[in-house]
Design a protein around this motif. Structure first.
Motif, mmCIF file in Angstrom:
data_model
loop_
_atom_site.group_PDB
_atom_site.id
_atom_site.type_symbol
_atom_site.label_atom_id
_atom_site.label_comp_id
_atom_site.label_asym_id
_atom_site.label_seq_id
_atom_site.Cartn_x
_atom_site.Cartn_y
_atom_site.Cartn_z
ATOM 1 N N LEU A 156 38.382 58.351 89.656
ATOM 2 C CA LEU A 156 38.809 59.899 90.019
ATOM 3 C C LEU A 156 38.718 59.793 91.663
ATOM 4 C CD1 LEU A 156 40.045 62.616 89.209
ATOM 5 C CD2 LEU A 156 37.676 63.333 88.952
ATOM 6 N N ARG A 157 39.605 60.221 92.400
ATOM 7 C CA ARG A 157 39.424 60.638 93.761
ATOM 8 C C ARG A 157 39.454 61.985 94.119
ATOM 9 N NH1 ARG A 157 37.965 56.281 92.331
ATOM 10 N NH2 ARG A 157 38.525 54.080 93.177
ATOM 11 N N LEU A 158 38.880 62.947 94.471
ATOM 12 C CA LEU A 158 39.100 64.260 94.932
ATOM 13 C C LEU A 158 39.511 64.439 96.495
ATOM 14 C CD1 LEU A 158 36.248 65.532 92.688
ATOM 15 C CD2 LEU A 158 38.567 65.561 92.066
ATOM 16 N N ILE A 159 40.367 65.198 96.695
ATOM 17 C CA ILE A 159 40.920 65.295 97.992
ATOM 18 C C ILE A 159 40.769 66.584 98.299
ATOM 19 C CG2 ILE A 159 43.169 65.308 99.065
ATOM 20 C CD1 ILE A 159 43.969 62.804 97.232
ATOM 21 N N ASP A 160 40.443 66.490 99.854
ATOM 22 C CA ASP A 160 40.335 67.932 100.278
ATOM 23 C C ASP A 160 40.950 67.886 101.677
ATOM 24 O OD1 ASP A 160 38.628 66.414 101.841
ATOM 25 O OD2 ASP A 160 36.857 67.540 101.491
ATOM 26 N N ALA A 161 41.701 67.077 102.104
ATOM 27 C CA ALA A 161 42.365 67.029 103.368
ATOM 28 C C ALA A 161 43.859 66.131 103.094
ATOM 29 C CB ALA A 161 41.538 66.257 104.467
ATOM 30 N N PRO A 162 44.771 66.114 104.052
ATOM 31 C CA PRO A 162 45.793 65.204 103.844
ATOM 32 C C PRO A 162 45.320 63.978 103.718
ATOM 33 C CG PRO A 162 46.505 66.823 105.460
ATOM 34 C CD PRO A 162 44.935 66.968 105.033
ATOM 35 N N THR A 163 45.930 63.162 102.552
ATOM 36 C CA THR A 163 45.460 61.677 102.194
ATOM 37 C C THR A 163 46.748 60.969 101.567
ATOM 38 O OG1 THR A 163 43.538 62.594 101.592
ATOM 39 C CG2 THR A 163 43.938 60.484 100.634
ATOM 40 N N GLU A 164 46.831 59.819 102.443
ATOM 41 C CA GLU A 164 47.926 58.913 101.758
ATOM 42 C C GLU A 164 47.325 58.034 100.759
ATOM 43 O OE1 GLU A 164 51.055 56.191 104.155
ATOM 44 O OE2 GLU A 164 48.713 55.378 104.194
ATOM 45 N N VAL A 165 47.506 58.342 99.518
ATOM 46 C CA VAL A 165 47.196 57.728 98.134
ATOM 47 C C VAL A 165 48.209 56.252 97.889
ATOM 48 C CG1 VAL A 165 46.825 60.233 97.354
ATOM 49 C CG2 VAL A 165 48.913 59.064 96.903
ATOM 50 N N ALA A 166 49.118 56.282 98.539
ATOM 51 C CA ALA A 166 49.697 54.926 98.487
ATOM 52 C C ALA A 166 50.646 54.884 99.721
ATOM 53 C CB ALA A 166 50.752 54.858 97.352
ATOM 54 N N GLU A 167 51.004 53.700 100.356
ATOM 55 C CA GLU A 167 51.831 53.722 101.728
ATOM 56 C C GLU A 167 53.147 54.554 101.218
ATOM 57 O OE1 GLU A 167 54.214 50.396 104.665
ATOM 58 O OE2 GLU A 167 53.172 49.805 102.534
ATOM 59 N N GLY A 168 53.550 55.481 102.119
ATOM 60 C CA GLY A 168 54.718 56.424 102.081
ATOM 61 C C GLY A 168 54.386 57.670 101.103
ATOM 62 N N ILE A 169 53.340 57.669 100.742
ATOM 63 C CA ILE A 169 53.053 58.834 99.838
ATOM 64 C C ILE A 169 51.813 59.733 100.150
ATOM 65 C CG2 ILE A 169 52.742 59.742 97.333
ATOM 66 C CD1 ILE A 169 54.147 57.367 96.291
ATOM 67 N N THR A 170 51.927 60.869 100.776
ATOM 68 C CA THR A 170 50.904 61.710 101.410
ATOM 69 C C THR A 170 50.582 62.842 100.486
ATOM 70 O OG1 THR A 170 51.218 60.621 103.299
ATOM 71 C CG2 THR A 170 49.710 62.788 103.451
ATOM 72 N N VAL A 171 49.373 63.389 100.052
ATOM 73 C CA VAL A 171 49.090 64.560 99.390
ATOM 74 C C VAL A 171 48.430 65.460 100.374
ATOM 75 C CG1 VAL A 171 49.197 63.541 97.329
ATOM 76 C CG2 VAL A 171 47.156 63.874 98.327
ATOM 77 N N HIS A 172 48.862 66.893 99.985
ATOM 78 C CA HIS A 172 48.308 67.965 100.947
ATOM 79 C C HIS A 172 47.798 68.913 100.099
ATOM 80 C CE1 HIS A 172 50.349 66.878 105.081
ATOM 81 N NE2 HIS A 172 51.004 65.934 104.009
ATOM 82 N N VAL A 173 46.808 69.580 100.450
ATOM 83 C CA VAL A 173 46.073 70.772 99.549
ATOM 84 C C VAL A 173 46.657 72.153 100.099
ATOM 85 C CG1 VAL A 173 44.225 71.882 98.819
ATOM 86 C CG2 VAL A 173 43.968 69.631 99.520
ATOM 87 N N VAL A 174 47.343 72.801 98.987
ATOM 88 C CA VAL A 174 48.038 74.159 99.443
ATOM 89 C C VAL A 174 47.519 74.875 98.249
ATOM 90 C CG1 VAL A 174 50.333 75.300 99.689
ATOM 91 C CG2 VAL A 174 50.050 72.975 100.407
ATOM 92 N N SER A 175 46.731 75.954 98.588
ATOM 93 C CA SER A 175 46.190 76.894 97.389
ATOM 94 C C SER A 175 47.214 78.000 97.195
ATOM 95 C CB SER A 175 44.913 77.355 97.781
ATOM 96 O OG SER A 175 43.824 76.051 97.981
ATOM 97 N N GLY A 176 46.921 78.856 96.343
ATOM 98 C CA GLY A 176 47.554 80.237 96.108
ATOM 99 C C GLY A 176 47.783 80.175 94.492
ATOM 100 N N HIS A 177 48.711 79.192 93.916
ATOM 101 C CA HIS A 177 48.914 79.296 92.617
ATOM 102 C C HIS A 177 47.736 78.880 91.955
ATOM 103 C CE1 HIS A 177 50.905 78.414 88.730
ATOM 104 N NE2 HIS A 177 50.380 77.328 88.599
ATOM 105 N N CYS A 178 46.953 77.793 92.338
ATOM 106 C CA CYS A 178 45.622 77.467 91.860
ATOM 107 C C CYS A 178 44.716 77.182 93.432
ATOM 108 C CB CYS A 178 45.668 76.199 91.180
ATOM 109 S SG CYS A 178 46.179 76.631 89.272
#
Length: 266
Positions: A156-178
């Motif tokens: 398990l990798r917990l993310i709190d900032a923009p993170t490239e999880v694989a080359e060409g795939i970056t995830v961002h944290v956007v709250s509101g719904h959860c």
């Protein structure tokens, strides 16, 4: 359009659906001055493939586990993977957009995958489970137990900032719904995509800022639509909402039997 080096094939897989009403889905719907109407909600997960790499964004769930809101299975997740030629043992990376029941099932199918999730999301729901239990929440304690198993396995990798999880795939944290939801920006073969998951369930939220009926913070949800549009403009990306059946009208079906449930987004 030429295919960028290392770009991903991106597939949306519909596994369930339910029929609801606009007034039941959009918060304070009456303010829009529009008539109420039936509204189909698709339940999907997403696959990014490149060579021998396979990444999943969310993992769906089995509606037979429980009837939450009247979901009806259309193609079980394991069956969909089989038709698409994907061995769950070959999946090495999973992004869990958030911990609601319809996004985090079937984790046990993927023992070799590193699983990425929002740190705030993880802290929030395990805190709720510990402090008062999950009655009335859209989170399944059995799913959290599976996430705990992934954590014990060191995957398990917990993310709190923009993170490239694989080359060409970056995830961002956007709250509101959860509290700690993730969205994914993917360099696709035809286009760059933002897989919004439940940051935006329907196109109306992207285009008009309509509020979904489930939110952890209504003000954060309103801001999340601005964040989504700003990110799309900055990245030159097309936003794909998480539950809108019109996505299947806008993107081609996969060839062969998979076309019954899967669309090629890029």
């Amino acid at each position: 359009m030429s295919t960028p080096t290392g770009a991903w094939e991106v597939i949306q897989v519909k596994y369930a659906e339910r029929m609801t009403r606009k007034s039941q889905v959009f918060h304070d719907y009456e303010q829009h001055g529009l008539p109420d109407a039936d509204l189909l909600m698709d339940y999907s997960f997403w696959i990014a493939r490149r060579g021998d790499e396979t990444v999943l964004i969310d993992t769906g769930y089995d509606p037979a586990e429980a009837t939450w809101l009247g979901e009806v299975s259309t193609t079980p997740v394991p069956n969909a993977l089989e038709v698409l030629g994907i061995d769950p043992l070959d999946v090495t990376c999973i992004v869990l957009s958030h911990y609601h029941f319809d996004h985090v099932g079937h984790l046990g199918l993927f023992p070799n995958a590193v699983v990425h999730a929002g740190a705030a999301e993880h802290e929030h729901w395990f805190g709720v489970l510990r402090d008062r239990g999950l009655d009335g929440e859209f989170v399944n304690p059995d799913h959290l137990a599976e996430i705990e198993r992934v954590e014990r396995d060191g995957r398990l990798r917990l993310i709190d900032a923009p993170t490239e999880v694989a080359e060409g795939i970056t995830v961002h944290v956007v709250s509101g719904h959860c509290p700690g939801q993730l969205l994914a920006v993917i360099d696709g073969q035809q286009r760059r995509l933002i897989l919004a998951s439940d940051v935006a369930h329907y196109f109306e939220q992207i285009e008009h800022g309509w509020i979904f009926f489930v939110f952890s913070d209504i003000d954060e949800m309103s801001r999340s639509f601005h964040t989504l549009r700003t990110l799309a403009e900055r990245e030159g990306a097309t936003v794909v909402p998480g539950h809108d059946p019109r996505v299947r009208d806008r993107y081609p079906a996969m060839p062969g039997p998979a076309g019954a449930f899967a669309s090629r987004l890029a």
